[in-house]
Scaffold this motif. Sequence first.
Motif, PDB file in Angstrom:
ATOM      1  N   LEU A 768      48.476 -18.344  16.925  1.00 12.36           N
ATOM      2  CA  LEU A 768      47.227 -18.490  16.405  1.00 12.36           C
ATOM      3  C   LEU A 768      47.206 -18.861  14.910  1.00 12.36           C
ATOM      4  CD1 LEU A 768      44.986 -15.957  18.130  1.00 12.36           C
ATOM      5  CD2 LEU A 768      45.454 -18.405  18.596  1.00 12.36           C
ATOM      6  N   GLY A 769      48.564 -19.147  14.463  1.00 13.02           N
ATOM      7  CA  GLY A 769      48.749 -19.597  13.025  1.00 13.02           C
ATOM      8  C   GLY A 769      49.044 -18.418  12.215  1.00 13.02           C
ATOM      9  N   ASN A 770      49.443 -17.305  12.669  1.00 17.11           N
ATOM     10  CA  ASN A 770      49.646 -16.154  11.810  1.00 17.11           C
ATOM     11  C   ASN A 770      51.073 -16.160  11.526  1.00 17.11           C
ATOM     12  OD1 ASN A 770      47.142 -14.819  12.360  1.00 17.11           O
ATOM     13  ND2 ASN A 770      47.683 -14.126  14.196  1.00 17.11           N
ATOM     14  N   THR A 771      51.450 -15.760  10.278  1.00 14.92           N
ATOM     15  CA  THR A 771      52.589 -15.740   9.775  1.00 14.92           C
ATOM     16  C   THR A 771      52.864 -14.181   9.489  1.00 14.92           C
ATOM     17  OG1 THR A 771      52.047 -17.639   8.405  1.00 14.92           O
ATOM     18  CG2 THR A 771      54.028 -16.471   7.718  1.00 14.92           C
ATOM     19  N   TYR A 772      53.982 -13.513   9.983  1.00 22.19           N
ATOM     20  CA  TYR A 772      54.489 -12.267   9.990  1.00 22.19           C
ATOM     21  C   TYR A 772      55.436 -11.941   8.974  1.00 22.19           C
ATOM     22  CZ  TYR A 772      51.855 -11.926  14.522  1.00 22.19           C
ATOM     23  OH  TYR A 772      50.669 -11.945  15.342  1.00 22.19           O
ATOM     24  N   LEU A 773      55.492 -11.058   8.047  1.00 30.26           N
ATOM     25  CA  LEU A 773      56.579 -10.774   7.490  1.00 30.26           C
ATOM     26  C   LEU A 773      56.975  -9.161   7.667  1.00 30.26           C
ATOM     27  CD1 LEU A 773      58.610 -11.112   4.967  1.00 30.26           C
ATOM     28  CD2 LEU A 773      56.682  -9.847   3.578  1.00 30.26           C
ATOM     29  N   ALA A 774      58.238  -9.187   8.236  1.00 32.46           N
ATOM     30  CA  ALA A 774      58.715  -7.567   8.719  1.00 32.46           C
ATOM     31  C   ALA A 774      59.833  -6.961   7.842  1.00 32.46           C
ATOM     32  CB  ALA A 774      59.616  -7.832   9.932  1.00 32.46           C
ATOM     33  N   ALA A 775      59.536  -5.814   7.598  1.00 35.02           N
ATOM     34  CA  ALA A 775      60.143  -5.054   6.423  1.00 35.02           C
ATOM     35  C   ALA A 775      60.802  -3.753   7.261  1.00 35.02           C
ATOM     36  CB  ALA A 775      59.439  -4.567   5.457  1.00 35.02           C
ATOM     37  N   ALA A 776      62.393  -3.622   6.803  1.00 30.25           N
ATOM     38  CA  ALA A 776      62.913  -2.559   7.389  1.00 30.25           C
ATOM     39  C   ALA A 776      63.289  -1.565   5.879  1.00 30.25           C
ATOM     40  CB  ALA A 776      64.276  -2.790   8.039  1.00 30.25           C
ATOM     41  N   SER A 777      63.166  -0.170   6.149  1.00 29.31           N
ATOM     42  CA  SER A 777      62.948   0.501   5.043  1.00 29.31           C
ATOM     43  C   SER A 777      63.700   1.955   5.246  1.00 29.31           C
ATOM     44  CB  SER A 777      61.446   0.747   4.478  1.00 29.31           C
ATOM     45  OG  SER A 777      61.487   1.712   3.515  1.00 29.31           O
ATOM     46  N   ASP A 778      64.236   2.443   4.172  1.00 28.91           N
ATOM     47  CA  ASP A 778      64.606   3.792   4.148  1.00 28.91           C
ATOM     48  C   ASP A 778      63.637   4.728   4.447  1.00 28.91           C
ATOM     49  OD1 ASP A 778      67.340   3.193   3.831  1.00 28.91           O
ATOM     50  OD2 ASP A 778      67.515   3.579   1.640  1.00 28.91           O
ATOM     51  N   ASP A 779      62.421   4.580   4.593  1.00 29.08           N
ATOM     52  CA  ASP A 779      61.546   5.499   4.728  1.00 29.08           C
ATOM     53  C   ASP A 779      61.406   5.585   6.468  1.00 29.08           C
ATOM     54  OD1 ASP A 779      59.954   3.419   5.595  1.00 29.08           O
ATOM     55  OD2 ASP A 779      58.253   3.723   4.222  1.00 29.08           O
ATOM     56  N   THR A 780      62.115   5.094   7.229  1.00 25.94           N
ATOM     57  CA  THR A 780      62.342   5.081   8.373  1.00 25.94           C
ATOM     58  C   THR A 780      61.387   4.309   9.220  1.00 25.94           C
ATOM     59  OG1 THR A 780      61.059   6.881   9.083  1.00 25.94           O
ATOM     60  CG2 THR A 780      63.271   7.478   8.440  1.00 25.94           C
ATOM     61  N   SER A 781      60.835   3.446   8.475  1.00 24.82           N
ATOM     62  CA  SER A 781      59.607   2.566   9.140  1.00 24.82           C
ATOM     63  C   SER A 781      59.906   1.116   9.312  1.00 24.82           C
ATOM     64  CB  SER A 781      58.192   2.621   8.496  1.00 24.82           C
ATOM     65  OG  SER A 781      58.360   1.744   7.059  1.00 24.82           O
ATOM     66  N   VAL A 782      59.453   0.490  10.394  1.00 24.51           N
ATOM     67  CA  VAL A 782      59.475  -0.964  10.754  1.00 24.51           C
ATOM     68  C   VAL A 782      58.039  -1.273  10.354  1.00 24.51           C
ATOM     69  CG1 VAL A 782      60.098  -2.890  12.144  1.00 24.51           C
ATOM     70  CG2 VAL A 782      61.620  -0.869  11.949  1.00 24.51           C
ATOM     71  N   ARG A 783      57.871  -2.124   9.672  1.00 25.27           N
ATOM     72  CA  ARG A 783      56.292  -2.653   9.308  1.00 25.27           C
ATOM     73  C   ARG A 783      56.406  -4.161   9.444  1.00 25.27           C
ATOM     74  NH1 ARG A 783      53.890   1.078   4.841  1.00 25.27           N
ATOM     75  NH2 ARG A 783      55.514   2.718   4.702  1.00 25.27           N
ATOM     76  N   VAL A 784      55.197  -4.817  10.218  1.00 26.49           N
ATOM     77  CA  VAL A 784      55.091  -6.236  10.467  1.00 26.49           C
ATOM     78  C   VAL A 784      53.984  -6.459   9.516  1.00 26.49           C
ATOM     79  CG1 VAL A 784      54.630  -8.078  11.920  1.00 26.49           C
ATOM     80  CG2 VAL A 784      56.553  -6.431  12.575  1.00 26.49           C
ATOM     81  N   PHE A 785      53.931  -7.317   8.619  1.00 25.62           N
ATOM     82  CA  PHE A 785      52.560  -7.447   7.657  1.00 25.62           C
ATOM     83  C   PHE A 785      52.311  -9.094   8.276  1.00 25.62           C
ATOM     84  CE2 PHE A 785      55.518  -5.239   4.973  1.00 25.62           C
ATOM     85  CZ  PHE A 785      54.527  -4.007   4.765  1.00 25.62           C
ATOM     86  N   ASN A 786      50.760  -9.083   8.563  1.00 20.78           N
ATOM     87  CA  ASN A 786      50.155 -10.340   8.806  1.00 20.78           C
ATOM     88  C   ASN A 786      49.900 -10.813   7.317  1.00 20.78           C
ATOM     89  OD1 ASN A 786      48.450 -12.687   9.471  1.00 20.78           O
ATOM     90  ND2 ASN A 786      47.753 -11.381  11.466  1.00 20.78           N
ATOM     91  N   VAL A 787      50.611 -11.906   6.992  1.00 20.51           N
ATOM     92  CA  VAL A 787      50.343 -12.651   5.443  1.00 20.51           C
ATOM     93  C   VAL A 787      49.700 -13.722   5.748  1.00 20.51           C
ATOM     94  CG1 VAL A 787      51.515 -13.336   3.518  1.00 20.51           C
ATOM     95  CG2 VAL A 787      52.321 -11.288   4.806  1.00 20.51           C
ATOM     96  N   ASP A 788      48.687 -14.131   4.960  1.00 19.13           N
ATOM     97  CA  ASP A 788      47.776 -15.334   4.834  1.00 19.13           C
ATOM     98  C   ASP A 788      48.509 -16.227   3.709  1.00 19.13           C
ATOM     99  OD1 ASP A 788      46.089 -17.328   4.467  1.00 19.13           O
ATOM    100  OD2 ASP A 788      44.313 -16.386   3.967  1.00 19.13           O
ATOM    101  N   VAL A 789      49.573 -17.057   4.132  1.00 21.45           N
ATOM    102  CA  VAL A 789      50.526 -17.792   3.466  1.00 21.45           C
ATOM    103  C   VAL A 789      49.565 -18.897   2.883  1.00 21.45           C
ATOM    104  CG1 VAL A 789      52.431 -19.153   3.348  1.00 21.45           C
ATOM    105  CG2 VAL A 789      52.492 -17.038   5.017  1.00 21.45           C
ATOM    106  N   CYS A 790      48.650 -19.250   3.443  1.00 22.76           N
ATOM    107  CA  CYS A 790      47.678 -20.448   3.033  1.00 22.76           C
ATOM    108  C   CYS A 790      47.188 -20.055   1.563  1.00 22.76           C
ATOM    109  CB  CYS A 790      46.555 -20.880   3.950  1.00 22.76           C
ATOM    110  SG  CYS A 790      47.436 -21.338   5.546  1.00 22.76           S
ATOM    111  N   ALA A 791      46.864 -18.752   1.559  1.00 25.45           N
ATOM    112  CA  ALA A 791      46.304 -18.152   0.192  1.00 25.45           C
ATOM    113  C   ALA A 791      47.353 -18.474  -0.867  1.00 25.45           C
ATOM    114  CB  ALA A 791      45.816 -17.026   0.202  1.00 25.45           C
ATOM    115  N   ILE A 792      48.675 -18.171  -0.632  1.00 31.13           N
ATOM    116  CA  ILE A 792      49.601 -18.159  -1.660  1.00 31.13           C
ATOM    117  C   ILE A 792      49.579 -19.706  -2.028  1.00 31.13           C
ATOM    118  CG2 ILE A 792      51.969 -17.775  -2.112  1.00 31.13           C
ATOM    119  CD1 ILE A 792      51.947 -15.657  -0.057  1.00 31.13           C
ATOM    120  N   CYS A 793      49.722 -20.512  -0.981  1.00 32.74           N
ATOM    121  CA  CYS A 793      49.931 -21.893  -1.386  1.00 32.74           C
ATOM    122  C   CYS A 793      48.583 -22.247  -2.381  1.00 32.74           C
ATOM    123  CB  CYS A 793      49.776 -22.879  -0.183  1.00 32.74           C
ATOM    124  SG  CYS A 793      51.352 -22.349   0.959  1.00 32.74           S
ATOM    125  N   GLY A 794      47.503 -21.967  -2.015  1.00 31.49           N
ATOM    126  CA  GLY A 794      46.158 -22.614  -2.823  1.00 31.49           C
ATOM    127  C   GLY A 794      45.888 -21.604  -3.917  1.00 31.49           C
TER     128      GLY A 794
END
Length: 806
Positions: A768-794
């Motif tokens: 559905l047009g979602n853009t995901y950014l995943a992050a691996a961290s030393d705090d033992t978490s795996v996070r997937v962010f839903n990012v509105d990339v169109c907002a960055i573009c405009g």
Amino acid sequence: MASTLTASCFSKIKTSSTMKPKLKVKHEYISVGGNRHPGAADWDQYNYTDVLAFGADNNIAFWEPLDPKKEGIFQLLSGHSAAVNVVKFLPGDNLLSGSDDKTIRLWRLILGSDGIGLFRPIKCVDAHQSSVKCMAVLGGSDIFVSGAADGTVHIWRLDGDDIILLQAISLSPKYFPLALSLARLDDKSYVLAVGGTRNSIQVYTSKNDEFSLAATLSGHEGWIRSLAFTKELDSDDLLLASASQDRYIRLWRVHQGLDLPASRAADPTLGILGKSLSNKAHRFEVNEQKYSVTFEALLLGHEDWIFSASWHTSDGKLQLLTASADNSLSIWEVDPQSGIWMSVARLGDVSAQKGSTTATGSTGGFWTGLWSPEADAVVSLGRTGSWRLWRRGEQWTQDVGVSGHTGEVKALSFAGHTYMLSTGFDQTTRLHAEWERDGLKSWHEFSRPQIHGYDLNCIASVDGTRFVSGADEKLLRVFQEPAAVADMLHRLCDIVLPDGPLPDAANIPVLGLSNKTIEDAADEENPTPAPHKAVYDLSHPPLEDQLARHMLWPEVEKLYGHGYEISAVAASEDGRFVATACRASSIDHAVIRLYDTRDWYEIKPALRAHSLTVTAMEFSYKNEFLLSVGRDRQWALWKKNKREEWGLGFSNPKAHARMILDAAWAPPCAGLVFATAGRDKVVKVWEVGDEEVQCVTTITAEHPVTAVAFHHLPICDSPILAYGLETGGIVLCRLRPSSLEMMVSFQMDALLAPSKAVNQLAWRFGNLGNTYLAAASDDTSVRVFNVDVCAICGVNLDPDYNSDDE
């Protein structure tokens, strides 16, 4: 919580967007394991939220176990600098936490103008001289108690936004408190039970807010791990449950008056134990009232250490829930006819059949058990950091819980646009994907391909069915997706079935580190039966016992050649080549080895340029170049010729002032452009020309930059760059299409970002047009962010926006 705040209000946290107004970012998925401590979790019994909070490394995770959407963990609260050992809900929107950082923190749920509630830090006190290990709270009271590894117990009063120390008790003889429980004796006085690294329980009573030792209860033959007071239903007596490492639960009765209550300590059914079942009365006086503490009952049935005990009243019956290292939960209640306490339900595994009979066994047992507010469900936390959930019905049935890493997450990799792999220092590799059903979508762990004996450092997906991982050993391992897992992902996640034959399933042979296919692992001396088909024929994501035993991937190759621990691995976009590197302090070992995935033979010679450990590598689009960076502060660009021979094209021995920790290629629309990130707090963007490589942009960060990733999807003509910091911060940048200068940047809100170093970032295009950014961290978490990339573009179109304001 206030009476106007309901569970639905609390759940609005899940949709909160706390970034700048023009950039919408929210958590799509959080995977993190719970801390292995009996007191590190609490299910809110006071505020009608159905929310469970638990310690996850130095963070506090929030999960709604009975959420019909099964969206899992929806918030991570950061603030502590070390592992969280204790979490306790209080009435009035308050939460208390204690940590290895020696502090106690007070948090409060605060509603914003948009009706969204978030926990905010209110107060932090340096509570003890050592780690805070246990805490006791009491509903309807402003008194709470903490115990620490410094051998002291502190009495506190919660006064609005302040925490006031009333009394410090030095335990004598000195021992470390591991369990506390607090109850009211009357309107003016309290009774406090303290247990820990000795066999007895100390009972303290209060007079004029001053606690003093009233009795010492003996009988246990191991450390006391949990204490819980409750009021008996048909009397004014208090019952104290004590759980011990001696595998038994003892019940004690606190009775008001000179007369002694009838006891079942002399029950003839217990005589065979040969235990000390003395009915000695421990008498004390508080506010001119006489009290006695007597032994009430001995509960036996667990086969290993008992870590937690908690009371609840259900259907007019008083029930006790206990969690043990024998992989089981037991629910106890008294038989109304005989008055004997009996186990009426046993959940989990039978340890004797599973081979785990010690607290350090194959699965490690359950570290805590918790009731739901309505007693219609229970949860338990195991050694693997995963939560199991059982719902009460005609029978107790297991439902989908949550899971995650319990060690630093060092790497992650998307397999195209399908699933995500993560790996780290808990020595496991985990597969995460979106479960699609009935119009709902939610992320879950669907497979645990690798359970290893070494800390894992890096991972790369070769194609949709294979991946390579590197650990603190001198070789790399290649894994193949089994047909059973592929079929499950197809049915539950709508992932296309791969072409070609696949192995059925995998097991780990006894005393082995290599996952073998069922056929290879079985022989006449060591038969390994294939799991029943029903194990994989699931209508929901796998449960923890299925993940731990039946979701392995068979190992198909080992890649040799390196002399030290593996540090980095990369796979080409077409899956043809794999590049590997190891830790090194000389040019002889800091080589990059290339393997052809068609036959897994090494492509000679090894690539030599670096003099210290290669920290990251990445193939360019269409595999024309291989980019490598290292601790020697240089990057190297390797080029493939028409004969598919690789050689050094360009290098820069002084690219950064300090070691380079990560690198990434820009999307093809930007040309041959890559970025490097270093400990010198700088991200540099480089453009590759015919004769030289020039640095065209330098982005200065506030902290060392540990991860970098370009967005490769055709959203707009501007390259979009994300980089992660050693402190856990994540910054999103938009570069100018022609000059590659930074146009605008966003600092991700600290409420969303990790609390420790970001080790790897990866982008993926979702449905559905979602853009995901995943992050691996030393705090033992795996996070997937839903990012509105169109907002960055405009975003630069907004004349009121200040690009320097982060």
